[in-house]
Write an enzyme that holds these catalytic residues in place. Structure first.
Site, PDB file in Angstrom:
ATOM      1  N   GLU A 258       0.825  -1.212   0.000  1.00 17.65           N
ATOM      2  CA  GLU A 258       0.000   0.000   0.000  1.00 17.65           C
ATOM      3  C   GLU A 258       0.859   1.264   0.000  1.00 17.65           C
ATOM      4  O   GLU A 258       0.504   2.265  -0.628  1.00 17.65           O
ATOM      5  CB  GLU A 258      -0.958  -0.040   1.199  1.00 17.65           C
ATOM      6  CG  GLU A 258      -2.025  -1.123   1.024  1.00 17.65           C
ATOM      7  CD  GLU A 258      -2.833  -1.384   2.278  1.00 17.65           C
ATOM      8  OE1 GLU A 258      -2.224  -1.761   3.305  1.00 17.65           O
ATOM      9  OE2 GLU A 258      -4.063  -1.206   2.247  1.00 17.65           O
TER      10      GLU A 258
ATOM     11  N   GLU B  71      -3.527  -9.612   3.743  1.00 12.99           N
ATOM     12  CA  GLU B  71      -4.355  -9.307   4.919  1.00 12.99           C
ATOM     13  C   GLU B  71      -5.424 -10.347   5.190  1.00 12.99           C
ATOM     14  O   GLU B  71      -5.767 -10.633   6.339  1.00 12.99           O
ATOM     15  CB  GLU B  71      -5.022  -7.923   4.751  1.00 12.99           C
ATOM     16  CG  GLU B  71      -4.091  -6.744   4.979  1.00 12.99           C
ATOM     17  CD  GLU B  71      -3.392  -6.277   3.731  1.00 12.99           C
ATOM     18  OE1 GLU B  71      -3.362  -7.025   2.716  1.00 12.99           O
ATOM     19  OE2 GLU B  71      -2.848  -5.156   3.751  1.00 12.99           O
TER      20      GLU B  71
HETATM   21  N1  CAA Z   1       4.655  -7.388  11.397  1.00 18.44           N
HETATM   22  C1  CAA Z   1       5.465  -7.681  12.439  1.00 18.44           C
HETATM   23  N2  CAA Z   1       6.574  -8.416  12.328  1.00 18.44           N
HETATM   24  C2  CAA Z   1       6.879  -8.894  11.111  1.00 18.44           C
HETATM   25  C3  CAA Z   1       6.069  -8.665   9.990  1.00 18.44           C
HETATM   26  C4  CAA Z   1       4.910  -7.853  10.169  1.00 18.44           C
HETATM   27  N3  CAA Z   1       4.107  -7.526   9.134  1.00 18.44           N
HETATM   28  N4  CAA Z   1       6.614  -9.293   8.925  1.00 18.44           N
HETATM   29  C5  CAA Z   1       7.730  -9.906   9.373  1.00 18.44           C
HETATM   30  N5  CAA Z   1       7.891  -9.663  10.697  1.00 18.44           N
HETATM   31  C6  CAA Z   1       8.970 -10.160  11.563  1.00 18.44           C
HETATM   32  C7  CAA Z   1       8.757 -11.613  11.935  1.00 18.44           C
HETATM   33  O1  CAA Z   1       7.849 -11.704  12.996  1.00 18.44           O
HETATM   34  C8  CAA Z   1      10.164 -12.028  12.307  1.00 18.44           C
HETATM   35  O2  CAA Z   1      10.448 -11.538  13.597  1.00 18.44           O
HETATM   36  P1  CAA Z   1      11.277 -12.468  14.648  1.00 18.44           P
HETATM   37  O3  CAA Z   1      12.618 -12.641  14.000  1.00 18.44           O
HETATM   38  O4  CAA Z   1      11.304 -11.636  15.874  1.00 18.44           O
HETATM   39  O5  CAA Z   1      10.527 -13.741  14.760  1.00 18.44           O
HETATM   40  C9  CAA Z   1      11.026 -11.219  11.340  1.00 18.44           C
HETATM   41  O6  CAA Z   1      10.199 -10.155  10.874  1.00 18.44           O
HETATM   42  C10 CAA Z   1      11.460 -12.034  10.137  1.00 18.44           C
HETATM   43  O7  CAA Z   1      10.304 -12.602   9.537  1.00 18.44           O
HETATM   44  P2  CAA Z   1      10.115 -14.171   9.246  1.00 18.44           P
HETATM   45  O8  CAA Z   1      10.931 -14.965  10.202  1.00 18.44           O
HETATM   46  O9  CAA Z   1       8.663 -14.452   9.161  1.00 18.44           O
HETATM   47  O10 CAA Z   1      10.817 -14.260   7.809  1.00 18.44           O
HETATM   48  P3  CAA Z   1      10.481 -15.300   6.652  1.00 18.44           P
HETATM   49  O11 CAA Z   1      11.546 -15.117   5.645  1.00 18.44           O
HETATM   50  O12 CAA Z   1      10.262 -16.663   7.216  1.00 18.44           O
HETATM   51  O13 CAA Z   1       9.081 -14.821   6.046  1.00 18.44           O
HETATM   52  C11 CAA Z   1       7.484 -13.198   5.227  1.00 18.44           C
HETATM   53  C12 CAA Z   1       8.981 -13.575   5.413  1.00 18.44           C
HETATM   54  C13 CAA Z   1       6.849 -14.156   4.245  1.00 18.44           C
HETATM   55  C14 CAA Z   1       7.461 -11.786   4.681  1.00 18.44           C
HETATM   56  C15 CAA Z   1       6.790 -13.286   6.598  1.00 18.44           C
HETATM   57  O14 CAA Z   1       7.530 -12.543   7.548  1.00 18.44           O
HETATM   58  C16 CAA Z   1       5.386 -12.739   6.587  1.00 18.44           C
HETATM   59  O15 CAA Z   1       4.483 -13.382   6.102  1.00 18.44           O
HETATM   60  N6  CAA Z   1       5.178 -11.530   7.180  1.00 18.44           N
HETATM   61  C17 CAA Z   1       3.887 -10.944   7.332  1.00 18.44           C
HETATM   62  C18 CAA Z   1       3.375 -10.382   6.027  1.00 18.44           C
HETATM   63  C19 CAA Z   1       1.979  -9.810   6.220  1.00 18.44           C
HETATM   64  O16 CAA Z   1       1.052 -10.511   6.537  1.00 18.44           O
HETATM   65  N7  CAA Z   1       1.847  -8.500   6.005  1.00 18.44           N
HETATM   66  C20 CAA Z   1       0.589  -7.815   6.141  1.00 18.44           C
HETATM   67  C21 CAA Z   1       0.471  -7.246   7.522  1.00 18.44           C
HETATM   68  S1  CAA Z   1      -1.117  -6.618   7.830  1.00 18.44           S
HETATM   69  C22 CAA Z   1      -1.165  -5.127   7.123  1.00 18.44           C
HETATM   70  O17 CAA Z   1      -0.206  -4.628   6.581  1.00 18.44           O
HETATM   71  C23 CAA Z   1      -2.523  -4.515   7.201  1.00 18.44           C
HETATM   72  C24 CAA Z   1      -2.724  -3.234   6.530  1.00 18.44           C
HETATM   73  O18 CAA Z   1      -3.424  -3.081   5.563  1.00 18.44           O
HETATM   74  C25 CAA Z   1      -2.087  -2.130   7.127  1.00 18.44           C
END
Ligand code: CAA
Length: 261
Positions: free
Chosen positions: A115, A135
């Site tokens: 976004e 999301e």
């Molecule tokens: N919020 C908080 N922490 C996040 C994050 C997020 N959106 N994305 C990644 N992190 C953190 C993880 O929790 C992790 O922290 P720790 O090391 O403390 O455990 C660190 O970043 C590294 O992430 P991963 O270990 O998960 O890394 P990966 O390589 O295995 O996976 C990824 C990468 C696929 C991007 C995965 O991190 C992921 O799916 N993240 C979330 C993506 C997501 O759902 N985003 C949408 C959020 S909601 C939103 O944005 C709503 C809106 O409209 C505003």
């Protein structure tokens, strides 16, 4: 992490490079990062010298992996609405600002990260980047402009497919659907973003600003009003020194000397 270093702004003449710098959390936007991003955008908008700003993420993995899920999980409805409205206002500052914003998508651009990129004027991506609106997998909808900007950019059908499935797509696929305009090798992304920024920064500021206004505001109008609006802005160009100079320079067969006014 200390206040002040979550969004780093570097200035090179008419160009600013903003780096979202919370790599441990894949540059997820928590409250402090959002505050600093807001302050950084306001500073850029207040600086008359800056014509183009690049937004990128620190590290190789992520542009921005979204809003911070840990921050959002406990929110009540009014708190969640508050954040959505606040971030929408921040992203509108980018979309309707007088600077040209280029998103240099160096890795994951997910949820709020996608976004943020959507609010920019131009998106280019590293070949290794992945984009998406995941999301739905969290039981929510995109709330930072995604349900509105994404369909306007790629069409309702493609936008709904991305939002219903939550699937991540490659940079190459994002280019096919018009979500990004260029894909470059990851190692060359920033160089290409800066090259593009330099080309744009060498153009007269008022024309850049009026092009941005014509496209952004005209899109919300019916065609007849939009044409009238375009004609008005076209007329306004003739109140600028750079219109006189640009046309005179052409007629005198020399390079124009822009004054950005
Ligand atoms: N919020 C908080 N922490 C996040 C994050 C997020 N959106 N994305 C990644 N992190 C953190 C993880 O929790 C992790 O922290 P720790 O090391 O403390 O455990 C660190 O970043 C590294 O992430 P991963 O270990 O998960 O890394 P990966 O390589 O295995 O996976 C990824 C990468 C696929 C991007 C995965 O991190 C992921 O799916 N993240 C979330 C993506 C997501 O759902 N985003 C949408 C959020 S909601 C939103 O944005 C709503 C809106 O409209 C505003």
């Amino acid at each position: 992490e200390t206040a002040g270093d979550l969004v780093i702004t570097e200035k090179f003449d008419a160009l600013a490079l903003m780096t979202i710098n919370r790599p441990k959390a894949l540059n997820a936007l928590d409250q402090l990062t959002l505050q600093q991003l807001d302050a950084a955008v306001s500073a850029i908008e207040a600086d008359p010298q800056i014509k183009v700003a690049i937004i990128t993420g620190s590290g190789e993995k992520a542009f921005v992996a979204g809003g911070d899920i840990g921050v959002m999980q406990p929110l009540d409805p009014l708190g969640a609405r508050r954040i959505a409205v606040d971030v929408q206002q921040l992203l509108n500052k980018i979309e309707y600002g007088s600077t040209v914003y280029i998103a240099a998508i160096n890795g994951y651009a997910l949820g709020g990260g996608c976004e943020l990129a959507l609010a920019c004027d131009i998106r280019i991506a590293a070949d290794s980047a992945q984009l998406g609106q995941p999301e739905v997998n969290l039981g929510i909808i995109p709330g930072w402009g995604g349900t509105q900007r994404l369909p306007r950019l790629v069409g309702s059908s493609m936008a709904k497919q991305l939002m219903f499935t939550g699937e991540r797509i490659s940079a190459a696929r994002a280019a096919q659907i018009g979500l990004v305009s260029e894909v470059v090798p990851a190692t060359g992304l920033l160089a290409r973003a800066r090259e593009l920024a330099q080309i744009i920064a060498a153009k007269p500021k008022m024309a850049l600003q009026l092009i941005k206004e014509a496209v952004n505001n005209g899109r919300e109008m019916d065609m007849q009003r939009a044409f009238a609006y375009e004609a008005d802005l076209f007329g306004l160009c003739f109140a600028t020194a750079d219109q006189k100079e640009g046309m005179l320079a052409f007629l005198e067969k020399r390079q124009p000397q822009w004054r950005d006014q």
